[in-house]
Design a protein around this motif. Sequence first.
Motif, PDB file in Angstrom:
ATOM      1  N   ARG A 185       0.816  -1.213   0.000  1.00  0.00           N
ATOM      2  CA  ARG A 185       0.000   0.000   0.000  1.00  0.00           C
ATOM      3  C   ARG A 185       0.853   1.268   0.000  1.00  0.00           C
ATOM      4  O   ARG A 185       0.526   2.251  -0.666  1.00  0.00           O
ATOM      5  N   ARG A 186       1.954   1.255   0.763  1.00  0.00           N
ATOM      6  CA  ARG A 186       2.843   2.424   0.762  1.00  0.00           C
ATOM      7  C   ARG A 186       3.380   2.673  -0.647  1.00  0.00           C
ATOM      8  O   ARG A 186       3.400   3.811  -1.121  1.00  0.00           O
ATOM      9  N   GLU A 187       3.854   1.618  -1.293  1.00  0.00           N
ATOM     10  CA  GLU A 187       4.427   1.755  -2.626  1.00  0.00           C
ATOM     11  C   GLU A 187       3.369   2.193  -3.628  1.00  0.00           C
ATOM     12  O   GLU A 187       3.624   3.036  -4.496  1.00  0.00           O
ATOM     13  N   ALA A 188       2.154   1.641  -3.514  1.00  0.00           N
ATOM     14  CA  ALA A 188       1.073   2.012  -4.421  1.00  0.00           C
ATOM     15  C   ALA A 188       0.671   3.470  -4.237  1.00  0.00           C
ATOM     16  O   ALA A 188       0.439   4.198  -5.214  1.00  0.00           O
ATOM     17  N   GLN A 189       0.589   3.926  -2.998  1.00  0.00           N
ATOM     18  CA  GLN A 189       0.227   5.315  -2.728  1.00  0.00           C
ATOM     19  C   GLN A 189       1.274   6.255  -3.315  1.00  0.00           C
ATOM     20  O   GLN A 189       0.941   7.286  -3.904  1.00  0.00           O
ATOM     21  N   SER A 190       2.540   5.900  -3.160  1.00  0.00           N
ATOM     22  CA  SER A 190       3.625   6.737  -3.664  1.00  0.00           C
ATOM     23  C   SER A 190       3.635   6.782  -5.186  1.00  0.00           C
ATOM     24  O   SER A 190       3.829   7.837  -5.788  1.00  0.00           O
ATOM     25  N   ALA A 191       3.424   5.619  -5.834  1.00  0.00           N
ATOM     26  CA  ALA A 191       3.538   5.537  -7.295  1.00  0.00           C
ATOM     27  C   ALA A 191       2.287   6.016  -8.016  1.00  0.00           C
ATOM     28  O   ALA A 191       2.375   6.597  -9.096  1.00  0.00           O
ATOM     29  N   PHE A 192       1.095   5.745  -7.427  1.00  0.00           N
ATOM     30  CA  PHE A 192      -0.153   5.996  -8.154  1.00  0.00           C
ATOM     31  C   PHE A 192      -1.135   6.919  -7.423  1.00  0.00           C
ATOM     32  O   PHE A 192      -2.182   7.261  -7.966  1.00  0.00           O
ATOM     33  N   GLY A 193      -0.819   7.268  -6.170  1.00  0.00           N
ATOM     34  CA  GLY A 193      -1.740   8.078  -5.397  1.00  0.00           C
ATOM     35  C   GLY A 193      -3.004   7.345  -5.009  1.00  0.00           C
ATOM     36  O   GLY A 193      -4.033   7.956  -4.719  1.00  0.00           O
ATOM     37  N   ASP A 194      -2.947   6.012  -4.973  1.00  0.00           N
ATOM     38  CA  ASP A 194      -4.120   5.172  -4.687  1.00  0.00           C
ATOM     39  C   ASP A 194      -3.612   3.888  -4.044  1.00  0.00           C
ATOM     40  O   ASP A 194      -2.860   3.140  -4.669  1.00  0.00           O
ATOM     41  N   ASP A 195      -4.001   3.627  -2.776  1.00  0.00           N
ATOM     42  CA  ASP A 195      -3.451   2.466  -2.077  1.00  0.00           C
ATOM     43  C   ASP A 195      -4.397   1.268  -2.053  1.00  0.00           C
ATOM     44  O   ASP A 195      -4.163   0.296  -1.333  1.00  0.00           O
ATOM     45  N   ARG A 196      -5.475   1.302  -2.841  1.00  0.00           N
ATOM     46  CA  ARG A 196      -6.385   0.159  -2.881  1.00  0.00           C
ATOM     47  C   ARG A 196      -5.742  -1.035  -3.586  1.00  0.00           C
ATOM     48  O   ARG A 196      -4.963  -0.856  -4.531  1.00  0.00           O
ATOM     49  N   VAL A 197      -6.100  -2.243  -3.140  1.00  0.00           N
ATOM     50  CA  VAL A 197      -5.490  -3.449  -3.687  1.00  0.00           C
ATOM     51  C   VAL A 197      -6.561  -4.489  -4.012  1.00  0.00           C
ATOM     52  O   VAL A 197      -7.710  -4.392  -3.578  1.00  0.00           O
ATOM     53  N   LEU A 198      -6.148  -5.488  -4.786  1.00  0.00           N
ATOM     54  CA  LEU A 198      -6.941  -6.678  -5.001  1.00  0.00           C
ATOM     55  C   LEU A 198      -6.072  -7.880  -4.662  1.00  0.00           C
ATOM     56  O   LEU A 198      -4.844  -7.753  -4.535  1.00  0.00           O
ATOM     57  N   ILE A 199      -6.688  -9.027  -4.503  1.00  0.00           N
ATOM     58  CA  ILE A 199      -5.964 -10.256  -4.171  1.00  0.00           C
ATOM     59  C   ILE A 199      -6.190 -11.276  -5.285  1.00  0.00           C
ATOM     60  O   ILE A 199      -7.326 -11.491  -5.720  1.00  0.00           O
ATOM     61  N   GLU A 200      -5.095 -11.895  -5.753  1.00  0.00           N
ATOM     62  CA  GLU A 200      -5.199 -12.922  -6.791  1.00  0.00           C
ATOM     63  C   GLU A 200      -4.544 -14.210  -6.322  1.00  0.00           C
ATOM     64  O   GLU A 200      -3.568 -14.179  -5.548  1.00  0.00           O
ATOM     65  N   LYS A 201      -5.040 -15.325  -6.809  1.00  0.00           N
ATOM     66  CA  LYS A 201      -4.347 -16.590  -6.617  1.00  0.00           C
ATOM     67  C   LYS A 201      -3.033 -16.528  -7.369  1.00  0.00           C
ATOM     68  O   LYS A 201      -2.983 -16.137  -8.536  1.00  0.00           O
ATOM     69  N   TYR A 202      -1.942 -16.879  -6.687  1.00  0.00           N
ATOM     70  CA  TYR A 202      -0.636 -16.893  -7.349  1.00  0.00           C
ATOM     71  C   TYR A 202      -0.487 -18.220  -8.084  1.00  0.00           C
ATOM     72  O   TYR A 202      -0.540 -19.292  -7.471  1.00  0.00           O
ATOM     73  N   VAL A 203      -0.316 -18.155  -9.383  1.00  0.00           N
ATOM     74  CA  VAL A 203      -0.253 -19.354 -10.212  1.00  0.00           C
ATOM     75  C   VAL A 203       1.154 -19.929 -10.157  1.00  0.00           C
ATOM     76  O   VAL A 203       2.139 -19.232 -10.426  1.00  0.00           O
TER      77      VAL A 203
END
Length: 626
Positions: A185-203
């Motif tokens: 979230r910290r990295e997302a906020q810094s890079a995109f100004g938006d810290d929302r996330v989704l979760i995916e199954k890691y293949v």
Amino acid sequence: MIGSLLIANRGEIACRIIRTARRLGIRTVAVYSDADAKALHVREADEAVHIGPSPPSESYLVGDRIIAAAQASGADAIHPGYGFLSENAAFAQAVIDARLIWVGPNPASIAAMGMKDAAKRLMADAGVPVTPGYLGDDQDPDRLKAEADAIGYPVLIKAVAGGGGKGMRRVDKAADFAEALRSCRREAQSAFGDDRVLIEKYVLSPRHIEVQLFGDSHGNIVHLFERDCSLQRRHQKVIEEAPARGMDPATREAICAAAVSAARAVAYVGAGTVEFIADASQGLRADRIWFMEMNTRLQVEHPVTEEITGVDLVEWQLRVASGEALPRKQEELAINGHAIEARLYAEDPANNFLPSTGKLEIFSLKAEDGDRVEQAVAQGDAVSPFYDPMIAKLICHAADRDEAINRLRALCASVETWPVKTNAGFLARLLNEDFRRGSADTGYIAQHIERLAAKPPLQKLGELAGMLAAPWLDLVPPALRGVRLNGPHQTRMALTVDGQTDSANLDMEGVPNEHAAHGRRLNDGRILVQQEGETYVLALADTRAAQGSAASDGVIRSPMPGRVTVVNVEKGALVAKGQKLVAVEAMKMEHGLTAPFDGVVAELATAEGQQVAEGALLLRIEPRGG
């Protein structure tokens, strides 16, 4: 056709767009920040406009300044390149509202695909297979963890507004989820100004397959086949190739048809890429490939598609933006040979891939006829700490995959830079037999990182030592040079290689000259040697300094200029070897620094949010009881 084009970007993509525009007779306008005042893209454009200070948030990400620059310079169109504002629907609309031509998809398409969760719902409705995961609006950490637990580990946390490998974390067990989520979230906020996330199954056994698309304003959409971008580090692509190895005609038809369906679902116009994740445990199969996301822009790796199709995708962008129909129909597109691209970064693989900045006093490589080099900088330019550290893309096209690999490996191995470090040697080692056999997937680099990142020993050390010795050996009479009874005239010479003390046997009767040793003498007497993409620095050893050096003094310094994003300890805290102490963000990525041994924090010299210079003291650890 567009008459004057402003490129709202920098580096190699700006230079690449300028090249095509010039061929089409289009005037080009560059924009630049303080740090880029003398940059290569500024020098190559017909005109350049200053748009602000060095940080992207004050220059390349300020849409109003870019539009004002276009209007002031008389440009009638804006090309966003990739990154920065290229997938910003509001900026695209602002360009259109300013009565300028936007060289990209319409804002509604960008918005539809810009949020990964909404895009996946849209694709599922269009019949495109999507990866299992959680796309909900509830962003409470407990809810996100519960969803990850239900999906089953490993999972991938991804920034909803993410891209380019930023804001992504793989989590292998429940105990690691909370910290991974905070970091993501910290990295997302810094890079995109938006810290929302989704979760995916890691293949597991994953391969990253993507399809290049192109649409026009007349309702035509074509695909230009697929690329394989499976070799990645921290979700950042490193090697890309087209076509994908092991892709049979039926699977290719299925994945490309799915990509076209995705584009039609948003009435797509312009260049775009649909990215898929494939479970390759049983080879590439249509029923084991899922939609991940759509990038509504030109991709970094677009040259490999250009090489196998003979299409200039930037020219297509400019023609479509001017209202023309696509230059070719689907049946007129075909695959010719194989192309591979490597991303050359200013970073140090042997030091956890930390960015390397400064002036490129030396930057050279040996490209053969037909090799393609897309440069962001030239020799004498500076690599800035403010932007992505990619300095060039190296692309090779050949009749078959084996020959393309051979050519790209040779090109990577020929790179020589100084004093800025690069990943050229790492790239050359990555193009190995595992890659040739096709056994490398998206987890390959992480699994073999120690072997791939390690800088190999310098070969022919004795010959190279002779280059160092030559100036003073010329003053020594041959009869006095290292005499040995019943043996050749030799001496043991103490020297340093990249600052580490070493020694070599030097044959005093045949000291090689500079040309024989294949080195480059620096003004201070040191020797610069290039070997398989790595650059080594040799010097006569100061043995007293070497004997007095300590292995580790517990001083933790910032390895590069950046901003401190995390401080996990207080003064007086007990720490364990390997424990994460602080994190520094630079070039859009967060780098964690850990304790070198068990100890106590004796000094804390930084705080969260502080800007620090390279080498700045962050904290000091003392052994427990010391």
